[in-house]
Design a protein around this motif. Sequence first.
Motif, PDB file in Angstrom:
ATOM      1  N   ASN A 113      -9.709  -6.037  -6.025  1.00  0.00           N
ATOM      2  CA  ASN A 113      -9.315  -4.821  -5.314  1.00  0.00           C
ATOM      3  C   ASN A 113      -9.861  -3.619  -6.104  1.00  0.00           C
ATOM      4  O   ASN A 113      -9.616  -3.504  -7.306  1.00  0.00           O
ATOM      5  CB  ASN A 113      -7.792  -4.759  -5.226  1.00  0.00           C
ATOM      6  CG  ASN A 113      -7.334  -3.675  -4.279  1.00  0.00           C
ATOM      7  OD1 ASN A 113      -7.904  -2.591  -4.242  1.00  0.00           O
ATOM      8  ND2 ASN A 113      -6.301  -3.963  -3.512  1.00  0.00           N
ATOM      9  N   LYS A 114     -10.596  -2.763  -5.430  1.00  0.00           N
ATOM     10  CA  LYS A 114     -11.191  -1.606  -6.116  1.00  0.00           C
ATOM     11  C   LYS A 114     -10.133  -0.565  -6.519  1.00  0.00           C
ATOM     12  O   LYS A 114     -10.356   0.210  -7.446  1.00  0.00           O
ATOM     13  CB  LYS A 114     -12.238  -0.956  -5.196  1.00  0.00           C
ATOM     14  CG  LYS A 114     -13.143   0.040  -5.896  1.00  0.00           C
ATOM     15  CD  LYS A 114     -14.244   0.519  -4.965  1.00  0.00           C
ATOM     16  CE  LYS A 114     -15.084   1.607  -5.599  1.00  0.00           C
ATOM     17  NZ  LYS A 114     -15.929   1.098  -6.699  1.00  0.00           N
ATOM     18  N   TYR A 115      -9.022  -0.541  -5.799  1.00  0.00           N
ATOM     19  CA  TYR A 115      -7.926   0.419  -6.079  1.00  0.00           C
ATOM     20  C   TYR A 115      -6.638  -0.377  -6.285  1.00  0.00           C
ATOM     21  O   TYR A 115      -5.701  -0.296  -5.476  1.00  0.00           O
ATOM     22  CB  TYR A 115      -7.761   1.404  -4.909  1.00  0.00           C
ATOM     23  CG  TYR A 115      -9.075   2.002  -4.485  1.00  0.00           C
ATOM     24  CD1 TYR A 115      -9.592   3.127  -5.122  1.00  0.00           C
ATOM     25  CD2 TYR A 115      -9.826   1.405  -3.463  1.00  0.00           C
ATOM     26  CE1 TYR A 115     -10.819   3.650  -4.753  1.00  0.00           C
ATOM     27  CE2 TYR A 115     -11.060   1.926  -3.086  1.00  0.00           C
ATOM     28  CZ  TYR A 115     -11.542   3.040  -3.731  1.00  0.00           C
ATOM     29  OH  TYR A 115     -12.765   3.550  -3.372  1.00  0.00           O
ATOM     30  N   PRO A 116      -6.559  -1.163  -7.352  1.00  0.00           N
ATOM     31  CA  PRO A 116      -5.465  -2.134  -7.475  1.00  0.00           C
ATOM     32  C   PRO A 116      -4.097  -1.502  -7.737  1.00  0.00           C
ATOM     33  O   PRO A 116      -4.004  -0.485  -8.421  1.00  0.00           O
ATOM     34  CB  PRO A 116      -5.892  -2.977  -8.683  1.00  0.00           C
ATOM     35  CG  PRO A 116      -6.829  -2.109  -9.457  1.00  0.00           C
ATOM     36  CD  PRO A 116      -7.512  -1.204  -8.472  1.00  0.00           C
ATOM     37  N   ARG A 135      -7.416   5.792  -2.379  1.00  0.00           N
ATOM     38  CA  ARG A 135      -7.705   4.589  -1.580  1.00  0.00           C
ATOM     39  C   ARG A 135      -8.152   4.995  -0.173  1.00  0.00           C
ATOM     40  O   ARG A 135      -7.464   5.756   0.499  1.00  0.00           O
ATOM     41  CB  ARG A 135      -6.442   3.725  -1.519  1.00  0.00           C
ATOM     42  CG  ARG A 135      -6.660   2.371  -0.931  1.00  0.00           C
ATOM     43  CD  ARG A 135      -5.352   1.600  -0.908  1.00  0.00           C
ATOM     44  NE  ARG A 135      -5.067   0.941  -2.169  1.00  0.00           N
ATOM     45  CZ  ARG A 135      -4.007   0.167  -2.385  1.00  0.00           C
ATOM     46  NH1 ARG A 135      -3.117  -0.018  -1.419  1.00  0.00           N
ATOM     47  NH2 ARG A 135      -3.823  -0.428  -3.542  1.00  0.00           N
ATOM     48  N   PRO A 136      -9.314   4.525   0.281  1.00  0.00           N
ATOM     49  CA  PRO A 136      -9.787   4.947   1.605  1.00  0.00           C
ATOM     50  C   PRO A 136      -9.035   4.254   2.741  1.00  0.00           C
ATOM     51  O   PRO A 136      -8.504   3.164   2.561  1.00  0.00           O
ATOM     52  CB  PRO A 136     -11.252   4.501   1.606  1.00  0.00           C
ATOM     53  CG  PRO A 136     -11.306   3.365   0.634  1.00  0.00           C
ATOM     54  CD  PRO A 136     -10.233   3.591  -0.382  1.00  0.00           C
ATOM     55  N   ASN A 137      -9.000   4.902   3.896  1.00  0.00           N
ATOM     56  CA  ASN A 137      -8.437   4.289   5.101  1.00  0.00           C
ATOM     57  C   ASN A 137      -9.566   3.953   6.048  1.00  0.00           C
ATOM     58  O   ASN A 137     -10.446   4.771   6.285  1.00  0.00           O
ATOM     59  CB  ASN A 137      -7.507   5.272   5.828  1.00  0.00           C
ATOM     60  CG  ASN A 137      -6.135   5.263   5.212  1.00  0.00           C
ATOM     61  OD1 ASN A 137      -5.695   4.245   4.692  1.00  0.00           O
ATOM     62  ND2 ASN A 137      -5.469   6.397   5.259  1.00  0.00           N
ATOM     63  N   GLY A 151       1.038  -1.582   8.248  1.00  0.00           N
ATOM     64  CA  GLY A 151       0.824  -0.801   7.029  1.00  0.00           C
ATOM     65  C   GLY A 151      -0.497  -1.044   6.328  1.00  0.00           C
ATOM     66  O   GLY A 151      -0.676  -0.634   5.191  1.00  0.00           O
ATOM     67  N   TYR A 152      -1.448  -1.686   6.995  1.00  0.00           N
ATOM     68  CA  TYR A 152      -2.746  -1.915   6.328  1.00  0.00           C
ATOM     69  C   TYR A 152      -3.616  -0.661   6.339  1.00  0.00           C
ATOM     70  O   TYR A 152      -3.383   0.265   7.125  1.00  0.00           O
ATOM     71  CB  TYR A 152      -3.501  -3.106   6.937  1.00  0.00           C
ATOM     72  CG  TYR A 152      -3.871  -3.010   8.403  1.00  0.00           C
ATOM     73  CD1 TYR A 152      -4.704  -2.010   8.891  1.00  0.00           C
ATOM     74  CD2 TYR A 152      -3.417  -3.968   9.304  1.00  0.00           C
ATOM     75  CE1 TYR A 152      -5.056  -1.952  10.231  1.00  0.00           C
ATOM     76  CE2 TYR A 152      -3.758  -3.917  10.647  1.00  0.00           C
ATOM     77  CZ  TYR A 152      -4.587  -2.899  11.098  1.00  0.00           C
ATOM     78  OH  TYR A 152      -4.920  -2.839  12.419  1.00  0.00           O
ATOM     79  N   SER A 153      -4.656  -0.681   5.462  1.00  0.00           N
ATOM     80  CA  SER A 153      -5.600   0.441   5.461  1.00  0.00           C
ATOM     81  C   SER A 153      -7.004   0.003   5.858  1.00  0.00           C
ATOM     82  O   SER A 153      -7.846   0.839   6.172  1.00  0.00           O
ATOM     83  CB  SER A 153      -5.636   1.114   4.081  1.00  0.00           C
ATOM     84  OG  SER A 153      -6.018   0.194   3.077  1.00  0.00           O
TER      85      SER A 153
HETATM   86  P1  AMP Z   1      -4.512  -2.939   3.033  1.00  0.00           P
HETATM   87  O1  AMP Z   1      -4.201  -1.505   2.698  1.00  0.00           O
HETATM   88  O2  AMP Z   1      -3.306  -3.811   3.108  1.00  0.00           O
HETATM   89  O3  AMP Z   1      -5.372  -3.018   4.279  1.00  0.00           O
HETATM   90  O4  AMP Z   1      -5.392  -3.534   1.871  1.00  0.00           O
HETATM   91  C1  AMP Z   1      -6.751  -3.181   1.716  1.00  0.00           C
HETATM   92  C2  AMP Z   1      -7.054  -3.157   0.254  1.00  0.00           C
HETATM   93  O5  AMP Z   1      -8.457  -3.044   0.073  1.00  0.00           O
HETATM   94  C3  AMP Z   1      -6.422  -1.966  -0.449  1.00  0.00           C
HETATM   95  O6  AMP Z   1      -5.504  -2.459  -1.405  1.00  0.00           O
HETATM   96  C4  AMP Z   1      -7.599  -1.242  -1.082  1.00  0.00           C
HETATM   97  O7  AMP Z   1      -7.314  -0.810  -2.389  1.00  0.00           O
HETATM   98  C5  AMP Z   1      -8.694  -2.279  -1.081  1.00  0.00           C
HETATM   99  N1  AMP Z   1     -10.047  -1.712  -1.016  1.00  0.00           N
HETATM  100  C6  AMP Z   1     -10.452  -0.603  -0.356  1.00  0.00           C
HETATM  101  N2  AMP Z   1     -11.802  -0.404  -0.529  1.00  0.00           N
HETATM  102  C7  AMP Z   1     -12.240  -1.429  -1.295  1.00  0.00           C
HETATM  103  C8  AMP Z   1     -13.515  -1.809  -1.829  1.00  0.00           C
HETATM  104  N3  AMP Z   1     -14.610  -1.073  -1.612  1.00  0.00           N
HETATM  105  N4  AMP Z   1     -13.591  -2.944  -2.560  1.00  0.00           N
HETATM  106  C9  AMP Z   1     -12.482  -3.688  -2.813  1.00  0.00           C
HETATM  107  N5  AMP Z   1     -11.262  -3.378  -2.348  1.00  0.00           N
HETATM  108  C10 AMP Z   1     -11.123  -2.264  -1.606  1.00  0.00           C
END
Ligand code: AMP
Length: 350
Positions: free
Chosen positions: A113-116, A63-65, A175-177
């Motif tokens: 969500n791409k990384y569910p 999962r990217p940050n 805690g968001y990414s």
């Molecule tokens: P958070 O970590 O709470 O900010 O949630 C962000 C979410 O976005 C994470 O659960 C990621 O898996 C999701 N995510 C990241 N990149 C993408 C993408 N390209 N398309 C859809 N969801 C994504």
Amino acid sequence: MSSIESIKELREFDLYDRITGMFETAESAGDLVYSESNYDEIIKDEETNLEYELKIVEALSVRPNNRAVEPGMKEKVTKDHVNEVLKKNPFLKPEPELTIVESLISDYRLILNKYPNTKYHFLLVTKEFTPQDGLLKPIELLIVRTILENLNGKLKSIGSKTRYFSFFNSGPESGYSQYHKHIQFMLLPENFRVYQDDVVRNVDFYLPNEIDERKGPLFYPKCSFKHSILKLAPIDLKHEDHDDEEDEDKLALLYMFLIRRVLNISKEFNIEQISYNFIMMNDWMMVVPRRSAKYENIWQNSLGFMGIFNAKNVEIKDKIIELGFQKILEECGFKIEEQEKDVMYNEYGY
Ligand code: AMP
């Protein structure tokens, strides 16, 4: 791709079919990163009567940050930070294969969500770039509740043992990414016990205030962290006078009450930049003020406060067990007082 332009339309749209159908297609085409977990345990704590899910989710490793600033740095977000975020922002032009609803009430989209963390995990995102740090708008609260009513109504009608809940992580320590505004929707484990349900059960809706002890927010005293829960007003669609705006106003009022609690607590602990987790279910909403995005190397967003601990590998899973669920949550939030119900909060000052 579809467009939904009113709350009424959103209420009537078969979202569940659309989400599950798109998820299956995206999964088999390799457009999202998901595999069934090979470690998924439900743990019941007899002493507190709290229930936890501990699961390994491999997708977390990839999962990217894309945060504006890193937690713990106490750095202010600048225009340069935002420009960096915008360069790799996945929510501005989401992948068509992941887009569930292209246009929702003009300003929003629904995307998978791409990384569910679980199957059918999806996000409500703004079309335009909006920072994640800040407040939810009244219309966003109404959209979230309408989506929950829609999906959980459908799940109930098909005899499902699971339900959706929704969460929003806001502020550098939440805690968001991703820094682009997004609210998430995720399925609970089947038959999962949710302590907030117990807290609001048999409580009638009331407008909160801090003066009357019986009108303060609710909480579960055996949790280790400060949190506040409010029961939502029931929605009576059968009533001919039913008015969406009234629902929206009530949600906003409750939300702002909880946000003032976050401000009170953050001020007391000299926190400059506000961070909180917001969680919503059909009939309640909750906030958890945050002081740290992680404890040791264990990161937390809203999920831990729902009892859900997802680890990216065995080492992290073992570390969670070693540290203890309640200790991790206490360190990421603020320790609940022994006599929490006697603490005075100032509704009109912070
Ligand atoms: P958070 O970590 O709470 O900010 O949630 C962000 C979410 O976005 C994470 O659960 C990621 O898996 C999701 N995510 C990241 N990149 C993408 C993408 N390209 N398309 C859809 N969801 C994504």
